[in-house]
Scaffold this motif. Structure first.
Motif, mmCIF file in Angstrom:
data_model
loop_
_atom_site.group_PDB
_atom_site.id
_atom_site.type_symbol
_atom_site.label_atom_id
_atom_site.label_comp_id
_atom_site.label_asym_id
_atom_site.label_seq_id
_atom_site.Cartn_x
_atom_site.Cartn_y
_atom_site.Cartn_z
ATOM 1 N N GLU A 47 -64.546 -23.001 55.406
ATOM 2 C CA GLU A 47 -64.575 -24.078 56.644
ATOM 3 C C GLU A 47 -63.944 -23.356 57.818
ATOM 4 O O GLU A 47 -62.445 -23.634 57.554
ATOM 5 C CB GLU A 47 -64.465 -25.324 56.338
ATOM 6 N N LEU A 48 -64.328 -23.002 58.714
ATOM 7 C CA LEU A 48 -63.702 -22.093 60.024
ATOM 8 C C LEU A 48 -62.886 -23.176 60.571
ATOM 9 O O LEU A 48 -61.749 -22.552 61.103
ATOM 10 C CB LEU A 48 -64.735 -21.493 60.815
ATOM 11 N N THR A 49 -63.123 -24.371 60.723
ATOM 12 C CA THR A 49 -62.174 -25.177 61.542
ATOM 13 C C THR A 49 -60.750 -25.246 60.842
ATOM 14 O O THR A 49 -59.786 -25.852 61.570
ATOM 15 C CB THR A 49 -62.966 -26.618 61.568
ATOM 16 N N ALA A 50 -60.756 -25.248 59.531
ATOM 17 C CA ALA A 50 -59.444 -25.448 58.563
ATOM 18 C C ALA A 50 -58.671 -24.074 58.935
ATOM 19 O O ALA A 50 -57.524 -23.963 58.740
ATOM 20 C CB ALA A 50 -59.738 -25.617 57.195
ATOM 21 N N LEU A 51 -59.210 -23.046 59.160
ATOM 22 C CA LEU A 51 -58.382 -21.866 59.052
ATOM 23 C C LEU A 51 -57.305 -21.517 59.834
ATOM 24 O O LEU A 51 -56.299 -20.784 59.419
ATOM 25 C CB LEU A 51 -59.465 -20.393 59.172
ATOM 26 N N PRO A 52 -57.558 -21.955 61.176
ATOM 27 C CA PRO A 52 -56.437 -21.847 62.023
ATOM 28 C C PRO A 52 -54.834 -22.384 61.617
ATOM 29 O O PRO A 52 -53.854 -21.995 61.893
ATOM 30 C CB PRO A 52 -56.499 -22.290 63.599
ATOM 31 N N SER A 53 -55.096 -23.378 60.612
ATOM 32 C CA SER A 53 -54.070 -23.977 60.101
ATOM 33 C C SER A 53 -53.393 -23.382 59.040
ATOM 34 O O SER A 53 -52.252 -23.869 58.194
ATOM 35 C CB SER A 53 -54.054 -25.365 59.803
ATOM 36 N N LEU A 54 -54.031 -22.317 58.558
ATOM 37 C CA LEU A 54 -53.629 -21.650 57.188
ATOM 38 C C LEU A 54 -53.344 -20.092 57.455
ATOM 39 O O LEU A 54 -53.667 -19.507 58.509
ATOM 40 C CB LEU A 54 -54.829 -21.455 56.393
ATOM 41 N N ASP A 55 -52.319 -19.531 56.670
ATOM 42 C CA ASP A 55 -51.764 -18.174 56.578
ATOM 43 C C ASP A 55 -53.319 -17.441 56.344
ATOM 44 O O ASP A 55 -54.100 -17.706 55.516
ATOM 45 C CB ASP A 55 -50.920 -17.833 55.722
ATOM 46 N N GLU A 56 -53.239 -16.338 56.978
ATOM 47 C CA GLU A 56 -54.610 -15.244 56.784
ATOM 48 C C GLU A 56 -54.340 -14.907 55.214
ATOM 49 O O GLU A 56 -55.513 -14.708 54.642
ATOM 50 C CB GLU A 56 -54.260 -14.382 57.612
ATOM 51 N N ALA A 57 -53.355 -15.156 54.548
ATOM 52 C CA ALA A 57 -53.255 -14.601 53.200
ATOM 53 C C ALA A 57 -54.000 -15.518 52.205
ATOM 54 O O ALA A 57 -54.298 -15.286 51.289
ATOM 55 C CB ALA A 57 -52.023 -14.401 52.685
ATOM 56 N N ALA A 58 -54.111 -16.826 52.754
ATOM 57 C CA ALA A 58 -55.001 -17.856 52.026
ATOM 58 C C ALA A 58 -56.491 -17.549 52.070
ATOM 59 O O ALA A 58 -57.211 -17.991 51.226
ATOM 60 C CB ALA A 58 -54.387 -19.097 52.417
ATOM 61 N N TRP A 59 -56.799 -16.656 53.015
ATOM 62 C CA TRP A 59 -58.535 -16.899 53.063
ATOM 63 C C TRP A 59 -59.145 -15.484 53.404
ATOM 64 O O TRP A 59 -60.018 -15.189 52.845
ATOM 65 C CB TRP A 59 -59.138 -17.832 54.076
ATOM 66 N N VAL A 60 -58.330 -14.682 54.030
ATOM 67 C CA VAL A 60 -58.713 -13.284 54.433
ATOM 68 C C VAL A 60 -59.156 -12.355 52.845
ATOM 69 O O VAL A 60 -60.257 -11.895 53.017
ATOM 70 C CB VAL A 60 -57.762 -12.524 55.338
ATOM 71 N N PRO A 61 -58.465 -12.493 51.938
ATOM 72 C CA PRO A 61 -58.783 -11.658 50.887
ATOM 73 C C PRO A 61 -60.249 -12.313 50.326
ATOM 74 O O PRO A 61 -61.067 -11.498 49.705
ATOM 75 C CB PRO A 61 -57.563 -12.060 49.860
ATOM 76 N N LEU A 62 -60.131 -13.598 50.300
ATOM 77 C CA LEU A 62 -61.513 -14.327 49.905
ATOM 78 C C LEU A 62 -62.778 -13.317 50.731
ATOM 79 O O LEU A 62 -63.832 -13.328 49.978
ATOM 80 C CB LEU A 62 -61.486 -15.749 49.931
ATOM 81 N N VAL A 63 -62.851 -13.433 51.786
ATOM 82 C CA VAL A 63 -63.846 -12.995 52.745
ATOM 83 C C VAL A 63 -64.027 -11.404 52.394
ATOM 84 O O VAL A 63 -65.115 -11.133 52.234
ATOM 85 C CB VAL A 63 -63.479 -13.287 54.281
ATOM 86 N N ARG A 64 -62.962 -10.834 52.132
ATOM 87 C CA ARG A 64 -62.974 -9.258 51.913
ATOM 88 C C ARG A 64 -63.884 -9.105 50.472
ATOM 89 O O ARG A 64 -64.415 -8.148 50.482
ATOM 90 C CB ARG A 64 -61.813 -8.803 52.047
ATOM 91 N N GLU A 65 -63.617 -10.116 49.562
ATOM 92 C CA GLU A 65 -64.032 -9.811 48.191
ATOM 93 C C GLU A 65 -65.586 -10.305 48.063
ATOM 94 O O GLU A 65 -66.229 -9.899 47.169
ATOM 95 C CB GLU A 65 -63.246 -10.675 47.321
ATOM 96 N N ALA A 66 -65.874 -11.134 49.015
ATOM 97 C CA ALA A 66 -67.403 -11.614 48.853
ATOM 98 C C ALA A 66 -68.603 -10.673 49.410
ATOM 99 O O ALA A 66 -68.114 -9.751 50.217
ATOM 100 C CB ALA A 66 -67.644 -13.047 50.090
ATOM 101 N N ASP A 67 -69.487 -10.780 48.466
ATOM 102 C CA ASP A 67 -70.689 -9.821 49.056
ATOM 103 C C ASP A 67 -71.491 -10.174 50.137
ATOM 104 O O ASP A 67 -72.167 -9.310 50.698
ATOM 105 C CB ASP A 67 -71.538 -9.772 47.693
ATOM 106 N N ALA A 68 -71.411 -11.483 50.276
ATOM 107 C CA ALA A 68 -72.053 -12.023 51.350
ATOM 108 C C ALA A 68 -71.636 -13.495 52.054
ATOM 109 O O ALA A 68 -70.895 -14.151 51.268
ATOM 110 C CB ALA A 68 -73.524 -12.476 50.770
ATOM 111 N N LEU A 69 -71.824 -13.630 53.152
ATOM 112 C CA LEU A 69 -71.411 -14.814 53.927
ATOM 113 C C LEU A 69 -72.611 -15.479 54.447
ATOM 114 O O LEU A 69 -73.605 -14.926 55.049
ATOM 115 C CB LEU A 69 -70.443 -14.585 55.267
ATOM 116 N N VAL A 70 -72.824 -16.428 53.781
ATOM 117 C CA VAL A 70 -74.130 -17.459 53.928
ATOM 118 C C VAL A 70 -73.927 -18.512 55.103
ATOM 119 O O VAL A 70 -73.207 -19.418 54.898
ATOM 120 C CB VAL A 70 -74.468 -18.008 52.889
ATOM 121 N N VAL A 71 -74.398 -18.340 56.126
ATOM 122 C CA VAL A 71 -73.982 -19.249 57.403
ATOM 123 C C VAL A 71 -75.251 -20.323 57.708
ATOM 124 O O VAL A 71 -76.270 -19.727 58.326
ATOM 125 C CB VAL A 71 -73.626 -18.265 58.592
#
Length: 222
Positions: free
Chosen positions: A75-99
């Protein structure tokens, strides 16, 4: 990043086969994150029940329910309140982003605010699977007809990852959806090339190569 830009989702075997080719493995072996953010900005699809239906795989648009090995929510609206370490690795590990679809500029705004837009160029093997607004956000411009929400700074540009625009949900005149007459009027205000796509059509973009995958109707507008 590889792009699978759909109007209505992975709606037929040809689009599904294109997705598998882009993943380089069966969908059942691929991990994905779904992004519902665009839905909140469009009065017809969110917030509320339809957002839940998309996330849970109960949407009428085949996206989350394709048989993925794993599926998470970003959920993109939540990400500005989080450290990048909490979500960037998840994105890098995913094979696909379904939008999900919804409002293009709302999605675009939160992609920029969250930092996801800046991350895209580093995701060489990730497949972006867009639905309607989730596809249009990658284009340079969308036209006033598809704007329900505007960012505080008034910027109506999309990301411009590709050099063409998309007119989605093309349907025969008199049928539910957008007509060819509306597409031809819309494109008069678009500065570059554009495709009108029905819900049985998608566009793939891999290493700069653009191909149309369709079991329905589409038209390149100029």
């Amino acid at each position: 990043m590889k792009l699978l830009l759909t109007s209505g989702g992975v709606t037929n075997p040809s689009i599904r086969e294109a997705l598998v080719d882009m993943l380089g493995k069966p969908i059942s072996e691929a991990s994905a994150l779904c992004i519902p953010t665009a839905m909140y900005g469009h009065p017809s699809v969110g917030p509320g029940e339809r957002v839940w239906r998309f996330i849970s795989g109960h949407s009428e648009n085949p996206m989350v329910d394709l048989g993925w090995k794993s599926m998470g929510v970003l959920e993109l609206t939540a990400l500005p309140s989080l450290d990048e370490a909490a979500w960037v690795p998840l994105v890098r590990e995913a094979d696909a982003l379904v939008v999900a679809g919804g409002d293009v500029l709302y999605l675009c705004h939160w992609m920029r605010e969250s930092g996801l837009a800046d991350l895209l160029a580093t995701l060489g093997d990730t497949v972006w699977v867009g639905l309607s607004a989730g596809s249009m956000v990658m284009t340079p411009e969308v036209g006033d007809e598809f704007i329900q929400w505007r960012p505080p700074n008034g910027d109506d540009r999309a990301l411009g990852v590709v050099d063409f625009s998309i007119f989605p949900h093309l349907a025969p005149d008199g049928q539910p959806g957008n007509s060819m007459a509306e597409a031809e009027q819309w494109v008069t205000a678009i500065s570059g090339p554009a495709y009108a796509l029905d819900d049985q059509t998608a566009i793939t973009v891999v290493d700069g190569n653009v191909e149309v995958v369709s079991e329905g109707n589409w038209k390149l507008l100029s």
